[in-house]
Motif scaffolding. Structure first.
Motif, PDB file in Angstrom:
ATOM      1  N   UNK A 166       0.982  -1.163   0.096  1.00 36.24           N
ATOM      2  CA  UNK A 166       0.135  -0.054  -0.057  1.00 36.24           C
ATOM      3  C   UNK A 166       0.853   1.226   0.099  1.00 36.24           C
ATOM      4  N   UNK A 167       0.747   1.968  -1.121  1.00 38.51           N
ATOM      5  CA  UNK A 167       1.630   3.262  -1.254  1.00 38.51           C
ATOM      6  C   UNK A 167       0.624   4.370  -1.401  1.00 38.51           C
ATOM      7  N   UNK A 168       1.328   5.608  -0.972  1.00 35.97           N
ATOM      8  CA  UNK A 168       0.279   6.976  -1.273  1.00 35.97           C
ATOM      9  C   UNK A 168      -0.002   6.963  -2.645  1.00 35.97           C
ATOM     10  N   UNK A 169      -1.543   7.451  -2.823  1.00 35.42           N
ATOM     11  CA  UNK A 169      -2.027   7.668  -4.209  1.00 35.42           C
ATOM     12  C   UNK A 169      -1.961   9.083  -4.453  1.00 35.42           C
ATOM     13  N   UNK A 170      -1.832   9.669  -5.733  1.00 39.20           N
ATOM     14  CA  UNK A 170      -1.899  10.938  -6.058  1.00 39.20           C
ATOM     15  C   UNK A 170      -3.404  11.631  -6.321  1.00 39.20           C
TER      16      UNK A 170
END
Length: 189
Positions: A166-170
């Motif tokens: 899970x990584x940051x979304x723009x």
């Protein structure tokens, strides 16, 4: 305490921790799905808008065929928007398409017959409706991204999010054209 009781206690603790990790993971999956679904909603509206462009170009071409440069820029911007990937690239390409559409609508001021054409008027109304739906879809998407990014940054999810992928979304950022893009195209009769 007997060794059996200690082993059962350890197993119970491990099971509780596993359920807790599964719960954190599942909540992150729900948030990620919401982001993906909300971007798909934007994509549907953008596709509808792109589908109007050829009809709009053909209508204008019938009245202002010597405005070839403007018409070509609209088609070029549409093609770029169709090939854009991800929120950032899509926002930039759609911003360019909106700018070229505004110049196309500005042409109608110089061509009273075009401005009075019912097909052109209907296409303008359809585009204004889609722009309103797009604004709502962008707000929903950005809200979903904010919730997702907050979810992966909170403890305890923070401890596991990266290892689970899970990584940051723009955000769907409109950049400097935000004010222009959030306004529906003016429809004047």
């Amino acid at each position: 305490m007997s060794s059996t009781a200690i082993i059962l206690t350890l197993i119970a603790v491990l099971v509780a921790i596993a359920f807790w990790i599964f719960s954190v993971y599942n909540s992150l999956v729900v948030l990620r799905q919401r982001v993906e679904q909300s971007f798909a909603d934007i994509d549907v509206q953008l596709k509808q808008r792109r589908d109007l462009v050829p009809n709009l170009v053909e209508t204008v071409k019938g009245y202002a065929s010597h405005e070839r440069g403007t018409l070509e820029e609209v088609v070029k911007a549409r093609n770029a928007a169709m090939s854009a990937q991800g929120p950032a690239q899509t926002a930039a390409a759609e911003g360019q398409l909106t700018a070229t559409l505004r110049s196309l609508f500005a042409l109608s001021e110089a061509y009273p017959d075009l401005k009075a054409n019912t097909n052109f008027q209907q296409l303008q109304n359809d585009l204004a409706d889609i722009e309103n739906k797009l604004a709502a879809a962008r707000r929903f998407f950005n809200n979903a991204v904010q919730e997702y990014n907050t979810g992966i940054a909170r403890i305890p999810a923070l401890w596991f999010a990266a290892s689970f992928g899970f990584t940051r979304k723009d955000f769907y950022d409109l950049g400097e054209q935000r004010v222009q893009l959030e306004e529906a195209p003016s429809v004047k009769f």
